[in-house]
Scaffold this active site. Structure first.
Site, PDB file in Angstrom:
ATOM      1  N   TRP A  31       0.848  -1.198   0.000  1.00 17.58           N
ATOM      2  CA  TRP A  31       0.000   0.000   0.000  1.00 17.58           C
ATOM      3  C   TRP A  31       0.880   1.243   0.000  1.00 17.58           C
ATOM      4  CZ3 TRP A  31      -4.660   2.688   0.633  1.00 17.58           C
ATOM      5  CH2 TRP A  31      -5.844   1.939   0.460  1.00 17.58           C
ATOM      6  N   ASN A  90       3.122   2.634   5.134  1.00 18.64           N
ATOM      7  CA  ASN A  90       2.702   4.042   5.043  1.00 18.64           C
ATOM      8  C   ASN A  90       1.187   4.098   5.055  1.00 18.64           C
ATOM      9  OD1 ASN A  90       2.358   6.401   2.388  1.00 18.64           O
ATOM     10  ND2 ASN A  90       2.735   6.908   4.527  1.00 18.64           N
ATOM     11  N   VAL A  91       0.629   4.715   6.082  1.00 18.41           N
ATOM     12  CA  VAL A  91      -0.818   4.851   6.201  1.00 18.41           C
ATOM     13  C   VAL A  91      -1.155   6.328   6.055  1.00 18.41           C
ATOM     14  CG1 VAL A  91      -2.839   4.211   7.542  1.00 18.41           C
ATOM     15  CG2 VAL A  91      -0.707   2.962   7.869  1.00 18.41           C
ATOM     16  N   ILE A  92      -2.047   6.654   5.119  1.00 16.02           N
ATOM     17  CA  ILE A  92      -2.406   8.039   4.853  1.00 16.02           C
ATOM     18  C   ILE A  92      -3.896   8.229   5.123  1.00 16.02           C
ATOM     19  CG2 ILE A  92      -2.553   9.858   3.114  1.00 16.02           C
ATOM     20  CD1 ILE A  92      -0.170   8.558   1.692  1.00 16.02           C
ATOM     21  N   GLU A  95     -11.013   9.272   3.872  1.00 11.33           N
ATOM     22  CA  GLU A  95     -12.266   9.952   4.232  1.00 11.33           C
ATOM     23  C   GLU A  95     -12.866   9.419   5.526  1.00 11.33           C
ATOM     24  OE1 GLU A  95     -13.788  10.670  -0.404  1.00 11.33           O
ATOM     25  OE2 GLU A  95     -14.812   9.259   0.944  1.00 11.33           O
ATOM     26  N   HIS A  98     -11.050   4.569   9.051  1.00 12.33           N
ATOM     27  CA  HIS A  98     -10.209   3.380   8.826  1.00 12.33           C
ATOM     28  C   HIS A  98      -8.745   3.684   9.156  1.00 12.33           C
ATOM     29  CE1 HIS A  98      -8.718  -0.091   6.234  1.00 12.33           C
ATOM     30  NE2 HIS A  98      -9.394  -0.607   7.242  1.00 12.33           N
TER      31      HIS A  98
HETATM   32  N1  LIG Z   1      -5.433   2.628   3.722  1.00 10.51           N
HETATM   33  C1  LIG Z   1      -4.228   2.009   3.913  1.00 10.51           C
HETATM   34  C2  LIG Z   1      -4.119   0.644   4.154  1.00 10.51           C
HETATM   35  N2  LIG Z   1      -5.218  -0.132   4.221  1.00 10.51           N
HETATM   36  C3  LIG Z   1      -5.169  -1.578   4.051  1.00 10.51           C
HETATM   37  C4  LIG Z   1      -4.838  -2.330   5.357  1.00 10.51           C
HETATM   38  O1  LIG Z   1      -3.495  -2.110   5.756  1.00 10.51           O
HETATM   39  C5  LIG Z   1      -5.022  -3.830   5.133  1.00 10.51           C
HETATM   40  O2  LIG Z   1      -4.146  -4.247   4.099  1.00 10.51           O
HETATM   41  C6  LIG Z   1      -6.461  -4.161   4.748  1.00 10.51           C
HETATM   42  O3  LIG Z   1      -7.338  -3.614   5.712  1.00 10.51           O
HETATM   43  C7  LIG Z   1      -6.657  -5.685   4.641  1.00 10.51           C
HETATM   44  O4  LIG Z   1      -6.360  -6.289   5.871  1.00 10.51           O
HETATM   45  N3  LIG Z   1      -2.912   0.069   4.348  1.00 10.51           N
HETATM   46  C8  LIG Z   1      -1.766   0.829   4.313  1.00 10.51           C
HETATM   47  O5  LIG Z   1      -0.663   0.294   4.482  1.00 10.51           O
HETATM   48  N4  LIG Z   1      -1.856   2.170   4.081  1.00 10.51           N
HETATM   49  C9  LIG Z   1      -3.050   2.800   3.889  1.00 10.51           C
HETATM   50  O6  LIG Z   1      -3.085   4.039   3.693  1.00 10.51           O
HETATM   51  C1  LIG Z   2      -5.943   4.113   6.031  1.00 12.09           C
HETATM   52  C2  LIG Z   2      -6.984   3.723   5.048  1.00 12.09           C
HETATM   53  O1  LIG Z   2      -7.428   2.592   4.968  1.00 12.09           O
HETATM   54  C3  LIG Z   2      -7.574   4.839   4.226  1.00 12.09           C
HETATM   55  O2  LIG Z   2      -6.523   5.432   3.493  1.00 12.09           O
HETATM   56  C4  LIG Z   2      -8.645   4.322   3.299  1.00 12.09           C
HETATM   57  O3  LIG Z   2      -9.285   5.487   2.787  1.00 12.09           O
HETATM   58  P1  LIG Z   2     -10.817   5.781   3.194  1.00 12.09           P
HETATM   59  O4  LIG Z   2     -10.824   6.103   4.684  1.00 12.09           O
HETATM   60  O5  LIG Z   2     -11.211   6.994   2.364  1.00 12.09           O
HETATM   61  O6  LIG Z   2     -11.639   4.565   2.863  1.00 12.09           O
END
Ligand SMILES: Nc1c(NC[C@H](O)[C@H](O)[C@H](O)CO)[nH]c(=O)[nH]c1=O
Ligand SMILES: CC(=O)[C@@H](O)COP(=O)(O)O
Length: 165
Positions: A31, A90-92, A95, A98
């Site tokens: 991701w 990296n988590v961003i 909306e 999550h």
């Molecule tokens: N939104 C992001 C995610 N979301 C996916 C989760 O990490 C995971 O793979 C999914 O929920 C299935 O279990 N992951 C990131 O690394 N960065 C993001 O911004």
């Molecule tokens: C961290 C996430 O899973 C997020 O980036 C997914 O985006 P959204 O909150 O708009 O579904």
């Protein structure tokens, strides 16, 4: 102290232990691949610069940051000779909420691996409000969190080596 005003890539090799015998594992989330590959490169380059042999660097890939928990757990179980593991993600913010749950889940999961296991697992997960913040911290104006994580991995591997129990 915030990252702004510091440089994540700053380190002094002379103040680090000899890493030539250390074996380091890295688990990289796909991701936001543009960011995580930058973090990987920063970590890999720093490990090599500090003397870790290329053949002693092991990389596994996982889909997202939440899977770093299982990937790091299985890596520590699969290689009994590793001296440290680095979790790269990296988590961003999107909306929804999550973001909060992924960030908290990964943080708690990697914390648990450090409590339950014997191999240090380094937290190299950028949890940013915007993509620009991630760019700035994966080789941009604030340096590279991957570099910082590699240095932490070497220092924790040395601590584990010197620990009596
Ligand atoms: N939104 C992001 C995610 N979301 C996916 C989760 O990490 C995971 O793979 C999914 O929920 C299935 O279990 N992951 C990131 O690394 N960065 C993001 O911004
Ligand atoms: C961290 C996430 O899973 C997020 O980036 C997914 O985006 P959204 O909150 O708009 O579904």
């Amino acid at each position: 102290m915030a990252t702004a005003g510091t440089n994540l890539s700053a380190y002094d090799k002379n103040k680090l232990p000899d890493a030539s015998n250390f074996r380091i594992g890295l688990v990289v989330a796909a991701w936001n691949e543009e960011i995580t590959e930058g973090l990987w490169q920063g970590a890999f380059d720093a490990l090599r610069d500090c003397g870790v042999l290329k053949e002693n660097i092991v990389r596994w890939n996982v889909p997202g940051s939440f899977e770093l928990i299982y990937g790091c757990k299985k890596m520590t179980q699969s290689y009994d000779m590793l001296d440290a593991v680095i979790a790269i993600g990296n988590v961003i913010q999107g909306e929804t909420k999550h973001f909060d749950f992924v960030c908290d889940g990964v943080t708690q999961g990697i914390k648990d691996l450090n409590i339950q296991g014997d191999i240090p697992v380094i937290f190299c997960v950028l949890t940013d409000n915007t993509k620009q913040q991630s760019i700035d911290r994966s080789g941009g104006k604030h340096g590279n969190k991957g570099t910082e994580a590699a240095i932490a991995a070497i220092q924790m591997a040395q601590l584990r080596k010197e620990a009596r129990f």
